[in-house]
Design a protein around this motif. Sequence first.
Motif, PDB file in Angstrom:
ATOM      1  N   THR A 184       0.853  -1.112  -0.008  1.00 32.23           N
ATOM      2  CA  THR A 184       0.017   0.109  -0.028  1.00 32.23           C
ATOM      3  C   THR A 184       0.945   1.218  -0.094  1.00 32.23           C
ATOM      4  OG1 THR A 184      -1.671  -1.041   1.109  1.00 32.23           O
ATOM      5  CG2 THR A 184      -1.830   1.278   1.474  1.00 32.23           C
ATOM      6  N   ASP A 199       2.459  -1.942   4.623  1.00 27.90           N
ATOM      7  CA  ASP A 199       1.233  -0.850   4.928  1.00 27.90           C
ATOM      8  C   ASP A 199       1.682   0.282   5.766  1.00 27.90           C
ATOM      9  OD1 ASP A 199      -0.832   0.524   5.128  1.00 27.90           O
ATOM     10  OD2 ASP A 199      -2.063  -1.165   6.374  1.00 27.90           O
ATOM     11  N   THR A 217      -6.879  -0.233   4.182  1.00 29.90           N
ATOM     12  CA  THR A 217      -5.497  -0.251   3.719  1.00 29.90           C
ATOM     13  C   THR A 217      -4.865  -1.883   3.962  1.00 29.90           C
ATOM     14  OG1 THR A 217      -4.380   0.365   5.429  1.00 29.90           O
ATOM     15  CG2 THR A 217      -4.958   2.028   3.987  1.00 29.90           C
ATOM     16  N   THR A 232      -3.420  -0.010  -3.232  1.00 25.32           N
ATOM     17  CA  THR A 232      -2.896  -1.236  -2.729  1.00 25.32           C
ATOM     18  C   THR A 232      -2.578  -1.967  -4.146  1.00 25.32           C
ATOM     19  OG1 THR A 232      -3.652  -1.114  -0.533  1.00 25.32           O
ATOM     20  CG2 THR A 232      -3.027  -3.006  -1.480  1.00 25.32           C
TER      21      THR A 232
END
Length: 424
Positions: free
Chosen positions: A20, A83, A90, A127
């Motif tokens: 992400t 992330d 996310t 993502t």
Amino acid sequence: MTATATTPRASSATALAVETTPIDDVRQLIPFLDARHPLLWLRRGEGLAGVGEALRLEFSGADRMRAAAAAWSEVVSRASVTDPIGKPGTGLVAFGTFAFADDSALPSVLIVPEFVIGRRDGRSWITRVRAIDIEAADQSDRSLPHTTPFGDEYRLSLLPGALGKDGYRKAVVAAVDRIREHDLSKVVLARDLVGHLPHESDLRRALVELALGYPECWTFAVDGLVGSSPETLVRVDHGAVSARVLAGTISRGTDAASDHEAAVALATSTKDQDEHGYAVASVLSALAPHSSGLAASDIPFTLKLPNLWHLATDVEGTLSDGSTSLDLIDALHPTAAVAGAPTPDAVALIRELEPFDRGRYAGPVGWVGADGDGEWAIALRCAQVAENGDLTAYAGCGIVADSEPERELAETVMKFRPIVEAFG
């Protein structure tokens, strides 16, 4: 039943690489979607738009949600996730839709997109997902997937399906008789409308209509199921659990005075209060073993939508047993809001009186993250679009002892309105 993969390159044992990254604020998510196979979860202009399929898992049978929870846990355990944002939606996420009935012919699915473009609290991200054993085409390419122009406009007429208006009236009469004769408090009966989309119709056009017309609802698209639901089945966010229960409905008034009168009539209706009470009780009962400090207001409030009023109750609590959102939809489904009470008897009567498979209508639809958090609505105000363009829409009402066939039929007409207008 165990999960089965329907794409040859991916199964629950596939290891996924997930990354992400933040992007400039994206105000419109729907233009990024595939015109024929959109993946969307949107409310008030924020949510998730999925493109492609990196992983698809299918489930069926009575334990479909438990199987999904187990399969998702395996997927997460094998994934490599980067992330840096850490917001709901996310990292690794899957879109999901589950059939209402244990014996439905339509599979329940979890879909991990190849790309997810998300927006929440004014922040946007993308993502990217791929199988670890598949090399990325260009590790330096950080561009967004292309938006594409919308296809030609179309107008679709929806006609009575397997249960027409006369058949629905008779089904309501039969349900009332059964409720009065037996130990059954409520049953939710649905009817269907059918149509056929022209070849290459752009489903994004209907999603725009739904999102703009019903901004307070969850506008969704997962595996051909499209709609805008006002009812949150469950939301899990860092240990907090919440739900919004809807049951009891009346049409909006034609002016301010009549609209106020309609809201008051709904709030003071014994029939609607009883129907609502069964729905709230079923949610509290299902969540109680998983949550501490579970609380719901004593008196429901009236929720205003563009075409109708609902009686609504918000439920909130704290998870106490580490359950994921998939575990909770398994515990909750089906609630009295979409089945009836007692649930087993109501489901049996639905099977007897409805001459069709509900498919994913009135089942859970939403998304789940790598940590098990997620947002799930009940699939209402929706239609299922098949690959060949056949479309089936559904709407139902809660039937209790003093239900009147004409009033219940009129309520289904109101509930069909979002889909009828979006496609027509």
